[in-house]
Structures are given as C-alpha cells and as structure tokens.
Design a protein around this motif. Sequence first.
Motif, PDB file in Angstrom:
ATOM      1  N   ALA A   1       0.837  -1.205   0.000  1.00 22.51           N
ATOM      2  CA  ALA A   1       0.000   0.000   0.000  1.00 22.51           C
ATOM      3  C   ALA A   1       0.872   1.255   0.000  1.00 22.51           C
ATOM      4  CB  ALA A   1      -0.926  -0.003   1.207  1.00 22.51           C
ATOM      5  N   ALA A   2       1.929   1.238   0.810  1.00 22.03           N
ATOM      6  CA  ALA A   2       2.812   2.405   0.895  1.00 22.03           C
ATOM      7  C   ALA A   2       3.553   2.629  -0.420  1.00 22.03           C
ATOM      8  CB  ALA A   2       3.802   2.226   2.042  1.00 22.03           C
ATOM      9  N   LEU A   3       4.020   1.546  -1.024  1.00 14.92           N
ATOM     10  CA  LEU A   3       4.769   1.685  -2.281  1.00 14.92           C
ATOM     11  C   LEU A   3       3.859   2.068  -3.441  1.00 14.92           C
ATOM     12  CD1 LEU A   3       7.201  -1.353  -1.930  1.00 14.92           C
ATOM     13  CD2 LEU A   3       7.716   1.077  -1.582  1.00 14.92           C
ATOM     14  N   ASP A   4       2.626   1.545  -3.435  1.00 16.63           N
ATOM     15  CA  ASP A   4       1.666   1.950  -4.466  1.00 16.63           C
ATOM     16  C   ASP A   4       1.351   3.443  -4.355  1.00 16.63           C
ATOM     17  OD1 ASP A   4       1.446  -0.550  -5.648  1.00 16.63           O
ATOM     18  OD2 ASP A   4      -0.237  -1.175  -4.384  1.00 16.63           O
ATOM     19  N   ALA A   5       1.237   3.926  -3.118  1.00 17.27           N
ATOM     20  CA  ALA A   5       0.977   5.355  -2.917  1.00 17.27           C
ATOM     21  C   ALA A   5       2.161   6.191  -3.388  1.00 17.27           C
ATOM     22  CB  ALA A   5       0.684   5.627  -1.444  1.00 17.27           C
ATOM     23  N   LEU A   6       3.383   5.714  -3.116  1.00 17.03           N
ATOM     24  CA  LEU A   6       4.576   6.420  -3.590  1.00 17.03           C
ATOM     25  C   LEU A   6       4.589   6.486  -5.117  1.00 17.03           C
ATOM     26  CD1 LEU A   6       7.438   7.637  -3.101  1.00 17.03           C
ATOM     27  CD2 LEU A   6       8.317   5.282  -3.228  1.00 17.03           C
ATOM     28  N   ALA A   7       4.273   5.357  -5.749  1.00 16.40           N
ATOM     29  CA  ALA A   7       4.280   5.302  -7.210  1.00 16.40           C
ATOM     30  C   ALA A   7       3.232   6.234  -7.816  1.00 16.40           C
ATOM     31  CB  ALA A   7       4.036   3.874  -7.679  1.00 16.40           C
ATOM     32  N   ALA A   8       2.111   6.424  -7.104  1.00 13.75           N
ATOM     33  CA  ALA A   8       1.034   7.259  -7.623  1.00 13.75           C
ATOM     34  C   ALA A   8       1.366   8.744  -7.552  1.00 13.75           C
ATOM     35  CB  ALA A   8      -0.255   6.984  -6.855  1.00 13.75           C
ATOM     36  N   THR A   9       2.348   9.106  -6.744  1.00 13.12           N
ATOM     37  CA  THR A   9       2.642  10.526  -6.532  1.00 13.12           C
ATOM     38  C   THR A   9       4.063  10.906  -6.938  1.00 13.12           C
ATOM     39  OG1 THR A   9       3.276  10.043  -4.240  1.00 13.12           O
ATOM     40  CG2 THR A   9       0.980  10.687  -4.641  1.00 13.12           C
ATOM     41  N   SER A  10       4.796   9.993  -7.587  1.00 10.44           N
ATOM     42  CA  SER A  10       6.182  10.281  -7.957  1.00 10.44           C
ATOM     43  C   SER A  10       6.559   9.459  -9.189  1.00 10.44           C
ATOM     44  CB  SER A  10       7.125   9.953  -6.791  1.00 10.44           C
ATOM     45  OG  SER A  10       7.178   8.551  -6.584  1.00 10.44           O
ATOM     46  N   ASP A  11       7.838   9.512  -9.549  1.00  8.32           N
ATOM     47  CA  ASP A  11       8.320   8.740 -10.690  1.00  8.32           C
ATOM     48  C   ASP A  11       8.851   7.381 -10.253  1.00  8.32           C
ATOM     49  OD1 ASP A  11      10.516   9.628  -9.324  1.00  8.32           O
ATOM     50  OD2 ASP A  11      11.658  10.220 -11.107  1.00  8.32           O
TER      51      ASP A  11
ATOM     52  N   PRO B   1       6.854  -0.714  -6.977  1.00 12.84           N
ATOM     53  CA  PRO B   1       5.932  -1.773  -6.532  1.00 12.84           C
ATOM     54  C   PRO B   1       6.073  -3.084  -7.301  1.00 12.84           C
ATOM     55  CG  PRO B   1       4.792   0.325  -6.637  1.00 12.84           C
ATOM     56  CD  PRO B   1       6.122   0.537  -7.284  1.00 12.84           C
ATOM     57  N   PRO B   2       6.156  -3.073  -8.655  1.00  9.17           N
ATOM     58  CA  PRO B   2       6.315  -4.363  -9.329  1.00  9.17           C
ATOM     59  C   PRO B   2       7.623  -5.064  -8.987  1.00  9.17           C
ATOM     60  CG  PRO B   2       6.401  -2.548 -10.910  1.00  9.17           C
ATOM     61  CD  PRO B   2       5.942  -1.979  -9.623  1.00  9.17           C
ATOM     62  N   SER B   3       8.683  -4.299  -8.725  1.00  5.61           N
ATOM     63  CA  SER B   3       9.943  -4.917  -8.310  1.00  5.61           C
ATOM     64  C   SER B   3       9.785  -5.582  -6.954  1.00  5.61           C
ATOM     65  CB  SER B   3      11.058  -3.874  -8.246  1.00  5.61           C
ATOM     66  OG  SER B   3      11.352  -3.359  -9.516  1.00  5.61           O
ATOM     67  N   TYR B   4       9.147  -4.879  -6.029  1.00  6.35           N
ATOM     68  CA  TYR B   4       8.910  -5.446  -4.698  1.00  6.35           C
ATOM     69  C   TYR B   4       8.080  -6.717  -4.805  1.00  6.35           C
ATOM     70  CZ  TYR B   4       7.422  -5.762   0.204  1.00  6.35           C
ATOM     71  OH  TYR B   4       7.181  -6.194   1.489  1.00  6.35           O
ATOM     72  N   ARG B   5       7.035  -6.672  -5.626  1.00  8.85           N
ATOM     73  CA  ARG B   5       6.181  -7.849  -5.781  1.00  8.85           C
ATOM     74  C   ARG B   5       6.957  -9.029  -6.375  1.00  8.85           C
ATOM     75  NH1 ARG B   5       2.123  -3.840  -6.120  1.00  8.85           N
ATOM     76  NH2 ARG B   5       0.145  -4.536  -5.191  1.00  8.85           N
ATOM     77  N   ALA B   6       7.719  -8.764  -7.436  1.00  4.87           N
ATOM     78  CA  ALA B   6       8.438  -9.852  -8.113  1.00  4.87           C
ATOM     79  C   ALA B   6       9.471 -10.498  -7.195  1.00  4.87           C
ATOM     80  CB  ALA B   6       9.118  -9.319  -9.373  1.00  4.87           C
ATOM     81  N   LEU B   7      10.237  -9.685  -6.490  1.00  6.85           N
ATOM     82  CA  LEU B   7      11.272 -10.248  -5.625  1.00  6.85           C
ATOM     83  C   LEU B   7      10.673 -10.896  -4.380  1.00  6.85           C
ATOM     84  CD1 LEU B   7      14.019  -7.528  -6.045  1.00  6.85           C
ATOM     85  CD2 LEU B   7      14.081  -9.888  -6.854  1.00  6.85           C
TER      86      LEU B   7
ATOM     87  N   ALA C   1      -1.523 -12.151  -1.494  1.00  3.40           N
ATOM     88  CA  ALA C   1      -1.385 -10.715  -1.264  1.00  3.40           C
ATOM     89  C   ALA C   1      -0.554 -10.065  -2.356  1.00  3.40           C
ATOM     90  CB  ALA C   1      -0.738 -10.465   0.103  1.00  3.40           C
ATOM     91  N   LEU C   2       0.498 -10.747  -2.769  1.00  4.19           N
ATOM     92  CA  LEU C   2       1.388 -10.194  -3.783  1.00  4.19           C
ATOM     93  C   LEU C   2       0.758 -10.201  -5.166  1.00  4.19           C
ATOM     94  CD1 LEU C   2       4.635 -11.904  -2.506  1.00  4.19           C
ATOM     95  CD2 LEU C   2       4.212  -9.435  -2.524  1.00  4.19           C
ATOM     96  N   ASP C   3      -0.144 -11.135  -5.410  1.00  4.54           N
ATOM     97  CA  ASP C   3      -0.800 -11.236  -6.708  1.00  4.54           C
ATOM     98  C   ASP C   3      -2.027 -10.347  -6.826  1.00  4.54           C
ATOM     99  OD1 ASP C   3       1.075 -13.019  -7.585  1.00  4.54           O
ATOM    100  OD2 ASP C   3      -0.104 -14.804  -7.102  1.00  4.54           O
ATOM    101  N   ALA C   4      -2.475  -9.774  -5.706  1.00  2.65           N
ATOM    102  CA  ALA C   4      -3.632  -8.884  -5.756  1.00  2.65           C
ATOM    103  C   ALA C   4      -3.293  -7.680  -6.623  1.00  2.65           C
ATOM    104  CB  ALA C   4      -4.015  -8.439  -4.347  1.00  2.65           C
ATOM    105  N   PRO C   5      -4.185  -7.285  -7.520  1.00  2.04           N
ATOM    106  CA  PRO C   5      -3.882  -6.159  -8.420  1.00  2.04           C
ATOM    107  C   PRO C   5      -3.665  -4.871  -7.644  1.00  2.04           C
ATOM    108  CG  PRO C   5      -6.211  -6.745  -8.544  1.00  2.04           C
ATOM    109  CD  PRO C   5      -5.558  -7.817  -7.727  1.00  2.04           C
ATOM    110  N   ALA C   6      -2.722  -4.083  -8.100  1.00  2.00           N
ATOM    111  CA  ALA C   6      -2.477  -2.784  -7.490  1.00  2.00           C
ATOM    112  C   ALA C   6      -3.661  -1.875  -7.761  1.00  2.00           C
ATOM    113  CB  ALA C   6      -1.200  -2.165  -8.065  1.00  2.00           C
ATOM    114  N   PRO C   7      -4.009  -1.013  -6.829  1.00  2.00           N
ATOM    115  CA  PRO C   7      -5.138  -0.104  -7.059  1.00  2.00           C
ATOM    116  C   PRO C   7      -4.831   0.875  -8.170  1.00  2.00           C
ATOM    117  CG  PRO C   7      -3.937   0.490  -5.061  1.00  2.00           C
ATOM    118  CD  PRO C   7      -3.391  -0.823  -5.503  1.00  2.00           C
TER     119      PRO C   7
END
Length: 341
Positions: free
Chosen positions: A266-276, A281-287, A312-318
């Motif tokens: 959730a925190a990384l998805d929020a970061l991705a939504a507000t920055s470059d 998030p996909p790196s975190y999920r894959a590893l 949890a890791l396979d759940a789609p990002a919002p």
Amino acid sequence: MSAADGGRRPGRLGVGVVGAGRVGAVLGSALRAVGHAVVGASGVSDASRDRIETLLAGVPVLEVPQVVERAELVLLAVPDDALPALVRGLADTGAWQPGQIVVHTSGRHGTAVLDPARAAGAIPLALHPAMTFTGTSLDLARLEGTTFAVTAPGPVLPIGQALVVELGGEPVVVAEESRGLYHAALAHGANHLVVLVAQAAQALEAAGVDRPGRALAPLLAAALDGATRGADAGAESGTGAGAGALLGLTGPVARGDVGTVREHLAALDALAATSDAADVPPSYRALSRAATHRALAGGRLGERAARELLDALDAPAPDPQDRHDQQDRPDPQDPHDEGRA
C-alpha cells in the motif's frame, strides 16, 4: 611483430590495448606493473585518450591495426556487441599473426568469437574480471583477489590462468557453453542490486530520511556479506549456493508476516502514484514472490503462509484514478455531502 623493448625481462610480452576504456586501460596498466611492456593503445574518445595519458603514460596512441601489428599479446577490451565484427575485420585484412596471444575481456563471449584470429594461428583466451571498473588507478588494487572467468582451449588454458594470477586475480574456468549463463548471473546480481538500492533510497527519501545511502549502507553490507558467505558454504556442503545464500533471509516474507507485506504494498503503491517510482511496486512484488517460493522450497515457510503471501502479492495494485474517483464520490450516508466539482 615488434619486440622493441630491449630491457624487457625474459617471458615478458609486448601488450597492445585495443579499446582504452575503463577496463582496457586498467588491465593494460596492471600488466605493465608486473613487467610486460605496453607497446601501443587505441582510443577514439577524449576519455579514452585521457586514460591512456594517465594510466599508460608514454604509450603511443595508435590505430587498431598498428596496435595489433606491434603486439605479442593483444588485449581486446571493447563492448560485447562490437567484438565479433572487430575480430573478423582484422582477420579479413590479415592482421592476426601466428603465435600471437589474443585476449578479450567480454563476459558474454567465450573463445568462439576469436575463431577468425585462431584460424590465422593466434592463441585465443577469454578473461573476464568479475568486478566493476571506474577506469582509474583505484581499480589496480581492487584486482587483487578478483575472480576472473577463464575460457580457452585446453592446451592453452594455463596461459590464461597464469595471466590472471599475475594480475593478482583468482582464475575460475568457465566452459564455452556456460559463458552466457555466467554473464547473466553477474549482471542480474550486480546491475539489479544497483537498481534495488536506487529504489530503496528513493523510498527512504520520500519517507523523510535525509541521507538514505548512509541509512542503507550497514544493513545492505551485512545482508550482502551474509548471503555471499552462505552461497559459498552451500556450494561447499552440497546443499546448493542458492539455498545457502537464503539462510540469512530476514524480514516479513521470511516470517510469513502477510499483514506487513500488504502494508508495504500500500505504501509503495501510494509512492508510485505521486512520484516517478512506478517501477518500485512491481519490483517489490516480483522479488517478494521469488523469496516466498525459495523460502517455501527451503522449509522456511509452510504452505499456508506461502499461499497467503502469494495471494497478497498477486492482488492487483489499485488504479490511482479509481482511488481519486472514490475520494470524490458523494457519500450517500452523509446528507451534507452533495459532491464536489
């Protein structure tokens, strides 16, 4: 070929450096430091010529054919993709000489790429140092103890191993057919480690940490040391390098702490939504998936914990737009909320 250096000790070679980039200039300097004579170097860029002047002072800057003509040992330190055409082109002009040692430093290629030179009687060697080069004198000390992948025909393999030992490195024989896998392993480990550090540093900076590199250094150094030591121990014990490296795995995946993983996402998805930081998030999920599978296979996690983590890791990002729409939608339970423009 020229052996103009009358003061050279027996067994020393006239070395020609083709490609005075970060690797070529340093290895040429290292060979000169152990008594070989660098008889010429090629470099087309200003940076390459500066490196020749700094690391190979006094060495003439020549065109590639001239370097090859003068040298008893030709060091080809050019990009992987440029190597085949270079070797073939020199063969087409009759540049290669019988008995000449031809060494390339590509991690990807073995000695097959040197077949045109070998057909002319040259001795082919593939020597790849497993280290990152800065192209400065700092690299000379770092060669000590560095692993070099050595690939060569059996009869001349000892020549390649001896050259590595002279440079202070540790030779490891890598079969011709394994060079691609060998190089992929190094690139995956080193290059992607840099990407991981960049991603972690960006997230820490966004969290308000002023010096993210300083915060990461002791943690990552300890993790890297433990993982590499474990890899060697696993290889030596027969349990496998991959299993050994994973023994030091810590964190929420190793503990099966699915709630923490969800919070991280959730925190990384929020970061991705507000920055470059869309790649984080996909790196975190894959590893994290890879860590879960390996922890399960190694008995660190039970099947139920692993399944919950993977779910949890396979759940789609919002979708950020969905989140924005949800925030703007009127609340039917609130009579004062009539919507926003």
